[in-house]
Design a protein around this motif. Structure first.
Motif, short mmCIF file in Angstrom:
data_model
loop_
_atom_site.label_atom_id
_atom_site.label_comp_id
_atom_site.label_asym_id
_atom_site.label_seq_id
_atom_site.Cartn_x
_atom_site.Cartn_y
_atom_site.Cartn_z
N TYR A 82 0.65 -1.22 0.03
CA TYR A 82 -0.03 -0.11 0.03
C TYR A 82 1.08 1.31 -0.05
CZ TYR A 82 -4.60 2.03 0.21
OH TYR A 82 -5.97 2.67 -0.28
N HIS A 83 1.98 1.19 0.63
CA HIS A 83 2.78 2.50 0.76
C HIS A 83 3.28 3.10 -0.54
CE1 HIS A 83 5.85 -0.70 1.27
NE2 HIS A 83 6.73 0.20 0.44
N LYS A 84 3.30 2.04 -1.64
CA LYS A 84 3.81 2.36 -2.70
C LYS A 84 2.85 3.00 -3.70
CE LYS A 84 6.87 -1.78 -3.31
NZ LYS A 84 7.26 -2.80 -3.92
N PHE A 85 1.80 2.88 -3.34
CA PHE A 85 0.47 3.61 -3.84
C PHE A 85 0.40 4.84 -3.85
CE2 PHE A 85 -1.37 -0.71 -3.22
CZ PHE A 85 -0.73 -1.41 -4.36
N LEU A 86 1.28 5.43 -2.83
CA LEU A 86 1.12 7.03 -2.36
C LEU A 86 2.48 7.54 -3.12
CD1 LEU A 86 -0.21 5.28 0.35
CD2 LEU A 86 -0.76 7.62 0.54
N THR A 87 3.74 6.67 -3.45
CA THR A 87 4.84 7.26 -3.96
C THR A 87 4.87 8.16 -4.98
OG1 THR A 87 5.78 5.14 -3.02
CG2 THR A 87 7.23 6.55 -4.15
N GLU A 88 4.36 7.95 -6.06
CA GLU A 88 4.61 8.93 -7.28
C GLU A 88 3.85 10.15 -6.90
OE1 GLU A 88 5.95 7.99 -10.40
OE2 GLU A 88 6.42 6.00 -9.98
N ALA A 89 2.58 10.39 -6.53
CA ALA A 89 2.14 11.42 -6.26
C ALA A 89 2.87 12.13 -5.04
CB ALA A 89 0.46 11.09 -5.60
N THR A 90 3.16 11.55 -4.14
CA THR A 90 4.01 12.17 -3.02
C THR A 90 5.27 12.85 -3.53
OG1 THR A 90 3.30 10.75 -1.40
CG2 THR A 90 5.30 12.11 -0.73
N ALA A 91 6.08 12.18 -4.73
CA ALA A 91 6.98 12.63 -4.99
C ALA A 91 6.95 13.76 -5.97
CB ALA A 91 7.74 11.52 -5.88
N ARG A 92 5.71 13.90 -6.87
CA ARG A 92 5.31 14.83 -7.38
C ARG A 92 5.20 16.29 -6.54
NH1 ARG A 92 2.92 10.96 -10.98
NH2 ARG A 92 1.36 10.82 -9.67
N LEU A 93 4.40 15.88 -5.59
CA LEU A 93 4.08 16.96 -4.68
C LEU A 93 5.38 17.89 -4.15
CD1 LEU A 93 1.28 17.89 -3.08
CD2 LEU A 93 2.16 16.73 -1.25
N VAL A 94 6.44 17.05 -3.74
CA VAL A 94 7.69 17.78 -3.19
C VAL A 94 8.64 17.85 -3.98
CG1 VAL A 94 6.77 16.98 -0.71
CG2 VAL A 94 8.48 15.72 -2.02
N GLY A 95 8.55 17.50 -5.32
CA GLY A 95 9.84 17.58 -6.22
C GLY A 95 10.74 16.80 -5.70
N ALA A 96 10.49 15.34 -5.69
CA ALA A 96 11.55 14.30 -5.39
C ALA A 96 11.60 13.24 -6.26
CB ALA A 96 10.98 13.81 -4.27
N LEU A 97 12.49 12.43 -6.28
CA LEU A 97 12.30 11.16 -6.95
C LEU A 97 11.66 10.16 -6.29
CD1 LEU A 97 16.37 10.95 -7.97
CD2 LEU A 97 14.30 11.86 -9.50
N PRO A 98 10.92 9.28 -6.96
CA PRO A 98 9.92 8.38 -6.37
C PRO A 98 10.78 7.65 -5.25
CG PRO A 98 9.52 8.24 -8.59
CD PRO A 98 10.72 9.16 -8.31
N HIS A 99 12.05 7.18 -5.17
CA HIS A 99 12.79 6.46 -4.23
C HIS A 99 13.26 7.37 -3.02
CE1 HIS A 99 16.23 7.20 -6.87
NE2 HIS A 99 16.80 7.27 -5.78
N GLU A 100 13.11 8.64 -3.38
CA GLU A 100 13.34 9.55 -2.30
C GLU A 100 12.37 9.67 -0.96
OE1 GLU A 100 16.57 12.62 -4.04
OE2 GLU A 100 14.51 12.84 -4.72
N VAL A 101 11.08 9.35 -1.35
CA VAL A 101 9.94 9.37 -0.49
C VAL A 101 9.45 8.15 -0.23
CG1 VAL A 101 9.51 11.93 -1.30
CG2 VAL A 101 8.34 9.85 -2.35
N VAL A 102 8.68 8.34 1.05
CA VAL A 102 7.84 7.32 1.72
C VAL A 102 6.85 8.00 2.51
CG1 VAL A 102 9.48 6.76 3.70
CG2 VAL A 102 7.76 5.13 2.35
N VAL A 103 5.54 7.38 2.80
CA VAL A 103 4.65 7.67 3.57
C VAL A 103 4.76 6.73 4.78
CG1 VAL A 103 2.44 8.24 4.04
CG2 VAL A 103 3.44 8.90 1.99
#
Ligand SMILES: *Cc1c(COP(=O)(O)O)cnc(C)c1O
Length: 419
Positions: A82-103
């Motif tokens: 489940y945490h992965k389903f939030l990764t792409e949108a979170t990365a876009r939100l803060v200007g990060a690469l997907p593997h740089e963020v996690v919820v």
């Protein structure tokens, strides 16, 4: 900018008609006051509920009811991932690469987890530089971390305060403090948008100064994520944390987001407090000894996802993708300028307050903080009685945050009339 505004109701309505994001207001639930939606200016504290959240949470309840433990592997969004389903949108939100963020977890917890990895005092280098008057949870986190390592907060924490007679910080003073304490500093930790004054700090300049001094840079973006577009990867801090229930509209106690810069993505040697969800996904269920972190920010996870609150967060993140953070910011600039104009007009007619938020739009998000006089509390209470939701911060500040997703120019016009 303010000179373009006019005081009439028609003018406010015209701004609403010209607003390309106006239809998003209908996607949120407004509390009612005498049968009318309240004038809600408190999205800095708790964002309104997106209508889509109810279905998203109900879908997970149904999934649980229908599949029980098998829900981890079945369906469109198996809980296991489940945490992965939030990764792409979170990365876009803060200007990060997907593997740089996690919820994961909640904000204060994550601030501690990040400090375990990035506050590593050694020898002469043990200080933390932060803004004076930081949000209390951050102050307590920092004090307790400093004590945990055997230092005294009064010595190890360096606070940057406004100059005499000023309310906000000068970037030059922040940078000068970092360079003055440079070789003793382990971590520079600032908020993005300061919760009390609404000042938005120059995150890139602070990061560069920290790195020049040989320290790590971290940010608490609780009042920043969803308020301003961010470029975390490019600005380069070592970590950042934020919550999802303020501008991210994901519900009370919602989960927190974490950014760890890619330069630390593959650093199994970096000390951290580990849990099974941060362990290499392919061997997680072998239940073996020996922690091997996942690549990137995901390697800091402790626990499996809090599905119900993640579902709410995901529904809200979808709205951010639909609207786009840059378009939200364009509206936000106009909305806050119009609020400033409206408040200033009320002050010119005799209301006693001063706006302490910087008037330079690059140095603020949507929030304006009013430092009120002796009648401040009474003003706040009267507004509350008339269906205006703002918040009061001791000793004498009222914060107004017009949120581009759901506030209209007419909301602000109505506030002006009440004032
Ligand atoms: C809102 C806020 C918090 C709250 O922390 P929680 O752990 O989510 O309760 C912490 N720090 C800052 C700067 C905040 O604005």
């Amino acid at each position: 900018m303010t000179s373009h505004f006019e005081p009439s109701f028609d003018f406010a309505q015209k701004l609403d008609q010209e607003d390309p994001l106006r239809s998003f207001r209908e996607k949120f639930v407004f509390p009612q006051h005498h049968g009318e939606p309240v004038l809600y200016f408190c999205g800095n504290s708790l964002g309104l509920q997106p209508i889509a959240v109810r279905d998203a949470v109900n879908a997970e309840l149904d999934h649980w009811g229908e599949h029980a433990v098998e829900g981890h592997f079945r369906g469109e969004k198996p809980w296991m991932y489940y945490h992965k389903f939030l990764t792409e949108a979170t990365a876009r939100l803060v200007g990060a690469l997907p593997h740089e963020v996690v919820v994961m977890n909640t904000l204060s917890v994550n601030l501690h987890l990040m400090m375990v990895s990035f506050y590593r005092p050694s020898g002469k280098r043990y200080k933390i530089i932060m803004e004076a008057g930081a949000f209390p949870s951050d102050q307590y986190a920092v004090e307790s971390q400093v004590r945990f390592h055997g230092f005294e907060p009064a010595d190890a924490i360096v606070e940057v305060a406004p100059r005499e007679g000023e309310e906000t910080l000068r970037t030059a003073d922040i940078l000068e403090t970092i360079s003055r304490h440079g070789n003793e500093t382990a971590l520079v930790l600032f908020s993005g948008v300061q919760y009390y004054t609404g000042q938005f700090f120059d995150l890139k300049a602070i990061t560069e100064a920290a790195h020049r001094a040989g320290a790590y840079a971290g940010f608490d973006l609780a009042h920043t994520a969803g308020n301003l577009p961010l470029e975390l990867h490019e600005w380069g801090p070592d970590f950042a944390v934020w919550c999802s229930y303020k501008y991210l509209n994901s519900g009370p106690g919602g989960p927190s987001g974490v950014f760890v810069h890619e330069r630390h993505a593959n650093s199994p040697e970096l000390p951290r407090f580990a849990g099974w969800w941060g362990h290499d996904e392919d061997s997680r269920f072998r239940m073996e000894k020996g922690f091997r972190p996942m690549h990137g920010a995901a390697g800091w996870q402790l626990s499996n996802a809090q599905i119900l609150s993640f579902a709410a967060h995901l529904a809200s993140l979808n709205l951010f993708d639909e609207a786009g953070m840059n378009r939200l910011r364009v509206k936000s600039l106009l909305l806050t300028a119009y609020l400033e104009y409206t408040l200033t007009s009320a002050r010119d007619r005799g209301l006693d307050f001063r706006i302490i938020t910087p008037n330079e739009s690059n140095s603020r998000g949507c929030q304006l903080s009013l430092l009120t006089g002796p009648e401040g509390r009474a003003l706040f209470d009267r507004l509350t009685g008339q269906g205006v939701v703002t918040d009061w911060r001791e000793p004498n500040v009222i914060r107004f945050a017009p949120v581009p997703f759901y506030n209209s120019f007419t909301d602000i016009w109505k506030l002006g009339k009440l004032l």
